[in-house]
Design an enzyme around this catalytic site. Structure first.
Site, PDB file in Angstrom:
ATOM      1  N   LYS A 274      29.173 107.095 105.480  1.00 11.83           N
ATOM      2  CA  LYS A 274      27.898 107.513 106.067  1.00 11.83           C
ATOM      3  C   LYS A 274      27.182 108.386 105.039  1.00 11.83           C
ATOM      4  O   LYS A 274      27.820 109.233 104.390  1.00 11.83           O
ATOM      5  CB  LYS A 274      28.180 108.294 107.357  1.00 11.83           C
ATOM      6  CG  LYS A 274      26.947 108.656 108.172  1.00 11.83           C
ATOM      7  CD  LYS A 274      27.345 109.293 109.496  1.00 11.83           C
ATOM      8  CE  LYS A 274      26.166 109.652 110.380  1.00 11.83           C
ATOM      9  NZ  LYS A 274      26.589 110.217 111.682  1.00 11.83           N
TER      10      LYS A 274
ATOM     11  N   SER B 145      24.549 107.996 115.634  1.00 11.18           N
ATOM     12  CA  SER B 145      23.842 107.937 114.378  1.00 11.18           C
ATOM     13  C   SER B 145      24.601 107.227 113.259  1.00 11.18           C
ATOM     14  O   SER B 145      23.997 106.889 112.242  1.00 11.18           O
ATOM     15  CB  SER B 145      23.509 109.357 113.905  1.00 11.18           C
ATOM     16  OG  SER B 145      24.693 110.103 113.683  1.00 11.18           O
TER      17      SER B 145
ATOM     18  N   SER C 286      28.305 110.090 117.847  1.00 14.27           N
ATOM     19  CA  SER C 286      27.810 109.232 116.762  1.00 14.27           C
ATOM     20  C   SER C 286      28.837 108.360 116.055  1.00 14.27           C
ATOM     21  O   SER C 286      28.450 107.507 115.256  1.00 14.27           O
ATOM     22  CB  SER C 286      27.078 110.075 115.729  1.00 14.27           C
ATOM     23  OG  SER C 286      25.797 110.363 116.204  1.00 14.27           O
TER      24      SER C 286
HETATM   25  N1  GLN Z   1      22.844 110.990 119.846  1.00 14.51           N
HETATM   26  C1  GLN Z   1      23.185 112.372 119.718  1.00 14.51           C
HETATM   27  C2  GLN Z   1      22.047 113.126 119.092  1.00 14.51           C
HETATM   28  O1  GLN Z   1      21.056 112.535 118.871  1.00 14.51           O
HETATM   29  C3  GLN Z   1      24.459 112.514 118.942  1.00 14.51           C
HETATM   30  C4  GLN Z   1      24.286 112.408 117.495  1.00 14.51           C
HETATM   31  C5  GLN Z   1      25.553 112.613 116.715  1.00 14.51           C
HETATM   32  O2  GLN Z   1      26.655 112.572 117.255  1.00 14.51           O
HETATM   33  N2  GLN Z   1      25.385 112.909 115.436  1.00 14.51           N
HETATM   34  O3  GLN Z   1      22.125 114.272 118.820  1.00 14.51           O
END
Ligand code: GLN
Length: 485
Positions: free
Chosen positions: A78, A153, A177
């Protein structure tokens, strides 16, 4: 069979038996990237030359005899894991040209074992989002169905693994994410216990919630990756001195005597029928394998979304204050004063979702509001943690859906951030409580979209999650599946 179709454990055997070289395996992944990445859009950068050099070095180690378990295996990362000499954008224009002078601890660990890194993959900007549509450079597409989101994400991590562009990936999980894109793309995603894996060199979103973990094609590979990345690191003050088991050992243990909890709060209104059916059949599989099924309650679940979006945004507003055009990345060139330079750099460098979080977080931390928002949210966070502590008195792990629905159409939640936030309702409590969570493929919707099963366990009990996931994988035979691309 093409080499890129191998799982890590299969590739290990082939490499050690000299049926395949790391150069051949890596070239096969690079070729695969060339043929499918125009469709799935996983990669922000492909580090072909470095990857082939790493593969040649791995082949030398293998020739010498005792390679580490991840030696010669091609991975993607990532794009928020710092890689020395390789751009690390965090999916943001503000870090478009940021080249870290050091490797994150997990990257150092992979390299130390002779692993091969084929490139950096797409993500929502600063890991804020649930679809990867907030990426400034490329937007990954669900490999199972064109036009549908990959999740986020860590969307690029999930698509690169599901589309077989590499054997596995490292992502990060602040509120789901890793688990959510794994579920939407049909791969295995594990968020370890907070403190199990060093966060040193992970570009911070919300430091009390962020955790790095693997996305893999099967459960065995997830355990192998956990062996390779876990451990205390003095450079991360929140990493924990805790024995590291051989995570692969747990896999062969059966489910006899394991108590699996079903939290009624996770099966309420808004849960899609097809998702519910897949989870019910997973519960039945665990029962058939010898597990005992018990009802548990997590009564503060309804507050999770509100608590998470206050705490995560508050921490983000503080962490992102450093991007002011002075030290890192993008700087506006036209401003006439220092204040203008800060304002223009941040206005032009950050995308809308990141700005929204900074505004929410700054507001929640400001004097006069701190007690009502940030402090209150922190107090409720403790109640959420206590819910899990109580539940684990009567069960060893908790089973539930990962997301209320399968993947949705791209753009479906554009302009409705609240709908997007609400889709995280089932994953964010694990981060608030610091416990491990895993997503393993459970089945498909009628439309052919993957549906994952979430397993959550007590702190540092990743082994029980891996064991249950392995049993589910045996029952569903969904390990290492590839969509037609
Ligand atoms: N979807 C969640 C957010 O937008 C989690 C994102 C994540 O785990 N980095 O914050």
């Amino acid at each position: 069979m093409n080499p890129y179709e191998l799982t890590i454990s299969q590739a290990r055997t082939a490499l050690d038996n000299k049926e395949l070289s790391s150069r051949e395996l890596t070239s096969s992944c690079l070729e695969r990237i060339r043929s499918v990445d125009d469709t799935v859009h996983s990669f922000i950068s492909v580090t072909e030359k470095k990857a082939l050099q790493q593969a040649d070095a791995a082949d030398k180690e293998i020739a010498q005899g005792t390679p580490a378990p991840l030696c010669g295996i091609p991975f993607s990362l990532k794009d928020l894991l710092c890689t020395r000499g390789v751009t690390t954008t965090c999916g943001s224009k503000i870090l478009e040209n940021f080249v870290p002078p050091y490797d994150a601890t997990v990257v150092e660990k992979l390299k130390g074992q002779g692993a091969v890194i084929v490139g950096k993959v797409a993500m929502d900007e600063f890991a804020m989002g649930s679809t990867s549509e907030n990426c400034a450079f490329t937007i990954p597409e669900n490999p199972w169905k064109p036009g549908f989101v990959a999740g986020g994400s860590s969307g690029g991590s999930a698509t690169s693994v599901a589309a077989m562009e590499c054997l596995a990936s490292l992502g990060s999980d602040t509120g789901g994410s890793i688990r959510q894109p794994a579920s939407l793309c049909g791969v295995v995603g594990l968020k370890p216990t907070y403190g199990r894996v060093s966060r040193y060199g992970l570009v911070a979103f919300a430091s009390s919630l962020d955790q790095i973990g693997p996305l893999t094609r099967d459960v065995t590979d997830s355990a192998m990756m956990m062996n390779g990345i876990s451990g205390y690191d003095k450079r991360d003050s929140t990493s924990v001195k805790q024995d590291i088991p051989d995570f692969t050992k747990a896999l062969s243990e059966g489910m006899k005597g394991v108590r699996v909890g079903i939290p009624s709060e996770y099966f309420g209104e808004g849960l899609n029928n097809e998702v519910a059916t897949v989870v019910e059949s997973a519960i039945q599989s665990l029962r058939d394998a010898g597990a005992e099924i018990v009802e548990v309650s997590l009564p503060h679940t309804e507050y999770c979304v509100a608590v998470y979006y206050l705490i995560a945004s508050a921490e983000a507003s503080s962490n992102l204050a450093r991007y002011d055009g002075v030290v890192y990345g993008y700087r506006d060139q036209n401003a006439e004063s220092l204040i203008d330079m800060y304002r223009e750099t941040r206005s032009n460098g950050f995308g809308d979702e990141v700005k929204r979080r900074i505004l929410i977080g700054t507001y929640a931390l400001s004097s006069g509001y701190y007690d009502a928002y940030y402090k209150k949210a922190s107090q409720v966070r403790t109640l959420i943690l206590n819910d899990f502590r109580n539940a684990y008195e009567s069960c060893d792990l908790i089973i539930s859906p990962v997301t209320p629905t399968p993947a949705w159409k791209r753009g479906a939640h554009a302009g409705d951030p609240l709908a997007m936030y609400l889709s995280d309702v089932l994953t964010i409590s694990a981060n608030l409580a610091g416990i491990p969570g895993l997503s393993v493929p459970g089945g498909f919707s009628n439309d052919g979209l993957p549906i994952g099963i979430q397993l959550q366990g007590p702190h540092f009990q990743e082994e029980v999650l891996l064991k249950a996931a392995y049993n589910l994988e045996l029952a569903t035979e969904l390990g290492n599946r590839c969509p037609d691309i």
